[in-house]
Motif scaffolding. Structure first.
Motif, PDB file in Angstrom:
ATOM      1  N   ARG A 161     -47.114 111.222  19.541  1.00 30.24           N
ATOM      2  CA  ARG A 161     -47.553 111.011  18.149  1.00 30.24           C
ATOM      3  C   ARG A 161     -46.935 112.060  17.220  1.00 30.24           C
ATOM      4  O   ARG A 161     -46.493 111.749  16.123  1.00 30.24           O
ATOM      5  CB  ARG A 161     -49.085 111.087  18.052  1.00 30.24           C
ATOM      6  N   ALA A 162     -46.911 113.299  17.703  1.00 33.31           N
ATOM      7  CA  ALA A 162     -46.331 114.373  16.877  1.00 33.31           C
ATOM      8  C   ALA A 162     -44.853 114.085  16.598  1.00 33.31           C
ATOM      9  O   ALA A 162     -44.368 114.271  15.479  1.00 33.31           O
ATOM     10  CB  ALA A 162     -46.494 115.720  17.572  1.00 33.31           C
ATOM     11  N   LEU A 163     -44.139 113.622  17.610  1.00 39.26           N
ATOM     12  CA  LEU A 163     -42.717 113.309  17.424  1.00 39.26           C
ATOM     13  C   LEU A 163     -42.554 112.176  16.417  1.00 39.26           C
ATOM     14  O   LEU A 163     -41.669 112.226  15.552  1.00 39.26           O
ATOM     15  CB  LEU A 163     -42.075 112.926  18.765  1.00 39.26           C
ATOM     16  N   ALA A 164     -43.434 111.192  16.508  1.00 39.77           N
ATOM     17  CA  ALA A 164     -43.370 110.069  15.567  1.00 39.77           C
ATOM     18  C   ALA A 164     -43.610 110.562  14.144  1.00 39.77           C
ATOM     19  O   ALA A 164     -43.109 109.980  13.180  1.00 39.77           O
ATOM     20  CB  ALA A 164     -44.392 109.003  15.947  1.00 39.77           C
ATOM     21  N   GLN A 165     -44.372 111.642  14.013  1.00 37.76           N
ATOM     22  CA  GLN A 165     -44.639 112.202  12.675  1.00 37.76           C
ATOM     23  C   GLN A 165     -43.533 113.151  12.209  1.00 37.76           C
ATOM     24  O   GLN A 165     -43.640 113.759  11.155  1.00 37.76           O
ATOM     25  CB  GLN A 165     -45.978 112.941  12.676  1.00 37.76           C
ATOM     26  N   GLY A 166     -42.518 113.342  13.048  1.00 32.90           N
ATOM     27  CA  GLY A 166     -41.362 114.113  12.591  1.00 32.90           C
ATOM     28  C   GLY A 166     -41.304 115.555  13.062  1.00 32.90           C
ATOM     29  O   GLY A 166     -40.462 116.327  12.589  1.00 32.90           O
ATOM     30  N   ILE A 314     -51.329 125.420  16.370  1.00 34.66           N
ATOM     31  CA  ILE A 314     -51.809 124.706  17.554  1.00 34.66           C
ATOM     32  C   ILE A 314     -52.664 123.540  17.071  1.00 34.66           C
ATOM     33  O   ILE A 314     -52.135 122.473  16.776  1.00 34.66           O
ATOM     34  CB  ILE A 314     -52.568 125.683  18.497  1.00 34.66           C
ATOM     35  N   ARG A 315     -53.949 123.772  16.884  1.00 39.58           N
ATOM     36  CA  ARG A 315     -54.854 122.668  16.510  1.00 39.58           C
ATOM     37  C   ARG A 315     -54.492 122.039  15.170  1.00 39.58           C
ATOM     38  O   ARG A 315     -54.542 120.820  15.025  1.00 39.58           O
ATOM     39  CB  ARG A 315     -56.301 123.178  16.475  1.00 39.58           C
ATOM     40  N   SER A 316     -54.138 122.879  14.199  1.00 35.86           N
ATOM     41  CA  SER A 316     -53.913 122.328  12.860  1.00 35.86           C
ATOM     42  C   SER A 316     -52.663 121.448  12.807  1.00 35.86           C
ATOM     43  O   SER A 316     -52.449 120.724  11.850  1.00 35.86           O
ATOM     44  CB  SER A 316     -53.794 123.469  11.840  1.00 35.86           C
ATOM     45  N   PHE A 317     -51.799 121.546  13.825  1.00 38.90           N
ATOM     46  CA  PHE A 317     -50.576 120.766  13.836  1.00 38.90           C
ATOM     47  C   PHE A 317     -50.644 119.584  14.817  1.00 38.90           C
ATOM     48  O   PHE A 317     -49.710 118.810  14.932  1.00 38.90           O
ATOM     49  CB  PHE A 317     -49.384 121.639  14.255  1.00 38.90           C
ATOM     50  N   TRP A 318     -51.754 119.537  15.566  1.00 42.14           N
ATOM     51  CA  TRP A 318     -51.842 118.523  16.628  1.00 42.14           C
ATOM     52  C   TRP A 318     -52.343 117.227  16.023  1.00 42.14           C
ATOM     53  O   TRP A 318     -53.357 117.199  15.351  1.00 42.14           O
ATOM     54  CB  TRP A 318     -52.806 119.041  17.705  1.00 42.14           C
ATOM     55  N   PRO A 319     -51.631 116.117  16.252  1.00 40.73           N
ATOM     56  CA  PRO A 319     -52.043 114.873  15.598  1.00 40.73           C
ATOM     57  C   PRO A 319     -53.380 114.374  16.132  1.00 40.73           C
ATOM     58  O   PRO A 319     -53.627 114.467  17.339  1.00 40.73           O
ATOM     59  CB  PRO A 319     -50.912 113.907  15.912  1.00 40.73           C
TER      60      PRO A 319
END
Ligand code: 8DG
Ligand code: MG
Length: 320
Positions: A161-166, A314-319
């Motif tokens: 998901r993170a990769l899909a978000q760029g 960490i948490r704030s960047f995790w989708p």
């Protein structure tokens, strides 16, 4: 801030230089060839020039880019500052990223210019001080570190998901996993990241041969051990003090994290640096540095203004 260029730092005269990483189409970056006969002549450079007395860096940047390339800067942000001593001259390269400009960029003074993909920059010959600029230009402004306490399956799903978000730079941190599970997870994560993002692994250095495509993120403790830099992937390190930043620079790492800026749930015992101290440490650091610790993407502009490459989280960047 008005400059007093050249400024006196102890006995050394330091020439304050405004230089630009100019982004064009497809993320290409404009470089120019320094005229033979000038200081560092014949080498490629990021366009720019000396900050004049009483002039702000931003004004100097705008003036130099109009003079040298015929373009008008419309949006720029600080990228990295590098203090470097050449045998014959000391410079402070104050590098800004120009994200928007008007006009057709060309070599007004007849100098050759080229728009190059960030990945191709290491193939050009630049002055000795420029390597961290090249790294800063290639690296993104966000660094995702995976949260702990997740199953390998949940980590891989979140990563996708993170990769899909760029997201373009990821540290695979999973201190709860045993070594075999971590290495298996790393293999799968590398497949997911291929061609989309750089994956930074953690662990003993002798694992590196198993993962030639991966970058390596060293702990502060590993910075104190003998280290052999291998060619290829990024090498990064976790730093928490001036001494660790110095060790990282001496070890030849490409970028660092500096933490904790604020106290966090993931590292409750570590005393926070606070913004003031973090900014002061960044002033003395010539490597691209991500600020980490209780920060989210909304702190990006503050981190850039403090001299950072960006923000790690960490948490704030995790989708979700
Ligand atoms: N512009 C620029 N200068 C760099 C880079 N790397 C690097 O070491 N330098 C050094 C070379 C020079 O000593 C100094 C920049 O001076 P400059 O020659 O561009 O200054 P300027 O445009 O004002 O030129 P001039 O009118 O004084 O001739 O910084 C870089 O990437 N870009
Ligand atoms: Mg110049």
């Amino acid at each position: 801030m008005p400059s007093t260029a050249p400024e006196a730092a102890g006995m050394t005269l330091v020439v304050h230089v405004a230089a630009a990483v100019i982004r064009g189409e497809q993320q290409r970056i404009l470089i120019a060839r320094r005229p033979v006969g000038k200081h560092q002549g014949g080498l490629w450079e990021f366009p720019g020039g000396k900050v004049e007395p009483g002039e702000s860096v931003e004004s100097a940047l705008a003036r130099e880019l109009l003079e040298e390339l015929g373009i008008t800067v419309e949006a720029a942000r600080p990228l990295i500052k590098i203090r470097h001593d050449y045998p014959d001259k000391s410079v402070l390269l104050d590098v800004w990223e120009v994200t928007r400009f008007a006009g057709h960029a060309h070599g007004v003074e007849g100098q050759p210019v080229a728009w190059v993909m960030p990945e191709a920059l290491p193939g050009y010959r630049f002055p000795e001080a420029n390597l961290p600029i090249i790294n800063a230009a290639r690296l993104p402004d966000r660094y995702l570190i995976t949260p702990e306490g997740l199953t390998p399956q949940a980590l891989l799903e979140g990563l996708a998901r993170a990769l899909a978000q760029g997201v373009r730079l990821v540290q695979l941190r999973a201190p709860g996993l045993d070594e075999a599970s971590y290495r298996e997870l790393a293999r799968q994560a590398l497949v997911l990241c291929q061609g989309r993002a750089w994956l930074m692994l953690k662990g003993p250095l002798h694992w590196q041969d198993e993962f030639p495509e991966a970058g390596w993120h060293l702990t502060a403790r590993q910075l104190r051990e003998p280290l052999q830099r291998r060619p290829g992937g990024w090498l990064a390190a976790s730093c928490h003090s001036e001494e660790e930043l110095r060790l990282a620079a001496e070890a030849g790492v490409d970028f660092v994290t500096l933490s904790p800026v604020q106290s966090t749930a993931s590292h409750p015992g570590s005393p926070a640096l606070g913004w003031e101290q973090a900014s002061a440490l960044l002033q003395g650091c010539r490597l691209p540095a991500y600020l980490l610790g209780g920060l989210g993407p909304q702190m990006l502009s503050r981190a850039l203004a403090a001299g950072a490459q960006g923000v790690a989280g960490i948490r704030s960047f995790w989708p979700a």
